[in-house]
Design a protein around this motif. Structure first.
Motif, PDB file in Angstrom:
ATOM      1  N   PRO A 149       0.818  -1.217   0.000  1.00  0.00           N
ATOM      2  CA  PRO A 149       0.000   0.000   0.000  1.00  0.00           C
ATOM      3  C   PRO A 149       0.849   1.263   0.000  1.00  0.00           C
ATOM      4  N   ALA A 150       0.438   2.222  -0.818  1.00  0.00           N
ATOM      5  CA  ALA A 150       1.175   3.482  -0.902  1.00  0.00           C
ATOM      6  C   ALA A 150       0.887   4.382   0.290  1.00  0.00           C
ATOM      7  N   SER A 151      -0.308   4.235   0.875  1.00  0.00           N
ATOM      8  CA  SER A 151      -0.702   5.062   2.014  1.00  0.00           C
ATOM      9  C   SER A 151      -1.148   4.163   3.164  1.00  0.00           C
ATOM     10  N   PRO A 152      -0.195   3.622   3.913  1.00  0.00           N
ATOM     11  CA  PRO A 152      -0.527   2.657   4.973  1.00  0.00           C
ATOM     12  C   PRO A 152      -1.075   3.270   6.255  1.00  0.00           C
ATOM     13  N   GLY A 153      -1.181   4.589   6.295  1.00  0.00           N
ATOM     14  CA  GLY A 153      -1.719   5.224   7.491  1.00  0.00           C
ATOM     15  C   GLY A 153      -0.883   4.947   8.721  1.00  0.00           C
ATOM     16  N   SER A 154      -1.529   4.493   9.786  1.00  0.00           N
ATOM     17  CA  SER A 154      -0.818   4.253  11.048  1.00  0.00           C
ATOM     18  C   SER A 154      -0.132   2.892  11.087  1.00  0.00           C
ATOM     19  N   GLY A 155      -0.150   2.161   9.961  1.00  0.00           N
ATOM     20  CA  GLY A 155       0.501   0.857   9.922  1.00  0.00           C
ATOM     21  C   GLY A 155      -0.477  -0.276  10.155  1.00  0.00           C
ATOM     22  N   TYR A 156       0.049  -1.498  10.265  1.00  0.00           N
ATOM     23  CA  TYR A 156      -0.799  -2.677  10.355  1.00  0.00           C
ATOM     24  C   TYR A 156      -0.364  -3.582  11.507  1.00  0.00           C
ATOM     25  N   ASP A 157      -1.365  -4.099  12.204  1.00  0.00           N
ATOM     26  CA  ASP A 157      -1.086  -5.034  13.291  1.00  0.00           C
ATOM     27  C   ASP A 157      -0.724  -6.412  12.752  1.00  0.00           C
ATOM     28  N   LEU A 158      -1.228  -6.706  11.560  1.00  0.00           N
ATOM     29  CA  LEU A 158      -1.028  -8.026  10.965  1.00  0.00           C
ATOM     30  C   LEU A 158      -0.850  -7.868   9.461  1.00  0.00           C
ATOM     31  N   VAL A 159       0.272  -8.382   8.948  1.00  0.00           N
ATOM     32  CA  VAL A 159       0.540  -8.348   7.514  1.00  0.00           C
ATOM     33  C   VAL A 159       0.551  -9.783   7.005  1.00  0.00           C
ATOM     34  N   LEU A 160      -0.213 -10.036   5.948  1.00  0.00           N
ATOM     35  CA  LEU A 160      -0.305 -11.361   5.340  1.00  0.00           C
ATOM     36  C   LEU A 160       0.365 -11.328   3.973  1.00  0.00           C
ATOM     37  N   ALA A 161       1.176 -12.327   3.678  1.00  0.00           N
ATOM     38  CA  ALA A 161       1.876 -12.359   2.388  1.00  0.00           C
ATOM     39  C   ALA A 161       2.010 -13.807   1.921  1.00  0.00           C
ATOM     40  N   ASN A 162       1.038 -14.250   1.149  1.00  0.00           N
ATOM     41  CA  ASN A 162       1.085 -15.609   0.597  1.00  0.00           C
ATOM     42  C   ASN A 162       1.770 -15.538  -0.764  1.00  0.00           C
ATOM     43  N   LEU A 163       3.075 -15.328  -0.729  1.00  0.00           N
ATOM     44  CA  LEU A 163       3.841 -15.080  -1.948  1.00  0.00           C
ATOM     45  C   LEU A 163       4.735 -16.238  -2.335  1.00  0.00           C
TER      46      LEU A 163
END
Length: 245
Positions: A149-163
């Motif tokens: 995301p280009a504008s993540p705001g205050s950030g994320y508690d959980l990031v998912l990446a099924n890459l």
């Protein structure tokens, strides 16, 4: 597109009228009817299925998937991601799904009570599919065509990446350090797949060197992305690194 005729946990599967299985199992469009994800409360159902939803389960509706092998829930990586996500407390959390594909993980996070969702993908082919899946699950979310995301705001508690590969995460090390304020769940190559990238001959002179390089890579990833705090099949769970601010 290849889709298995029978898979553990998949109760029924049908295809569009006019499409036929051939001897190799090739199918144009795959429609999932019902799949109970092992060790979770998740149940995946086709969006057209009018049968009663199982009581006490977290039901995720999926539209027909022309890509069949990916993001349907029974594949090893996606299944393990759902199992790992089921062990997290997503209630009231800000969640980002990098490379959302069919949107299944973002939908699962929403069903588990996430308060804010972000989803990204680069493929112009899968984004409309994911948007349909969001719609049939009553989720109002616009996918951002980007890697992160280009504008993540205050950030994320959980990031998912099924890459399926940690190299993608290493490319976005600075973004993760700045905006992942909790945990990172990511799929990675299985040990068997890693070995398949290496010379098959156990006596090959470069085999031990490549093993050593892989160990170094794992150590560097832990230092830059975050220490490992759990493992669910192919999915690695990493905690925000103590040195990140």
């Amino acid at each position: 597109v290849r889709c298995p005729r029978d898979h553990e946990g998949v109760q029924r599967r049908r295809h569009h009228p006019g499409d036929q299985w051939d001897d190799s199992g090739v199918l144009g469009i795959c429609e999932l009817v019902m799949y109970e994800v092992p060790s979770t409360n998740f149940v995946l159902m086709g969006d057209w299925d009018t049968s009663p939803e199982p009581l006490g389960k977290v039901v995720i509706r999926m539209v027909p998937n022309p890509f069949c092998l990916y993001g349907q829930g029974w594949q090893e990586g996606t299944r393990d991601m759902l199992q790992a996500l089921a062990q997290e407390d997503a209630v009231g959390k800000r969640v980002c799904d990098i490379g959302t594909g069919t949107g299944i993980l973002a939908i699962a996070a929403a069903k588990l009570g996430a308060s804010h969702l972000a989803a990204t993908d680069l493929s112009l082919e899968v984004i409309p599919l994911a948007q349909k899946n969001f719609s049939v699950n009553g989720i109002n979310l616009q996918i951002e065509r980007a890697t992160v995301p280009a504008s993540p705001g205050s950030g994320y508690d959980l990031v998912l990446a099924n890459l399926g590969d940690e190299m993608v995460l290493e490319e976005h090390e600075a973004w993760l350090q700045a905006h992942c304020r909790g945990r990172l769940l990511h799929s990675s190559l299985s040990p068997e797949a890693r070995l398949n990238r290496q010379p098959h001959d156990p006596l090959h002179p470069n085999r031990h060197v490549m093993r050593f390089m892989q160990e170094i890579s794992d150590t560097v990833t832990a230092a830059r992305i975050g220490p490992v705090v759990g493992q669910v099949g192919m999915v690695t769970v990493r905690e925000r690194h103590p040195s990140w601010r």
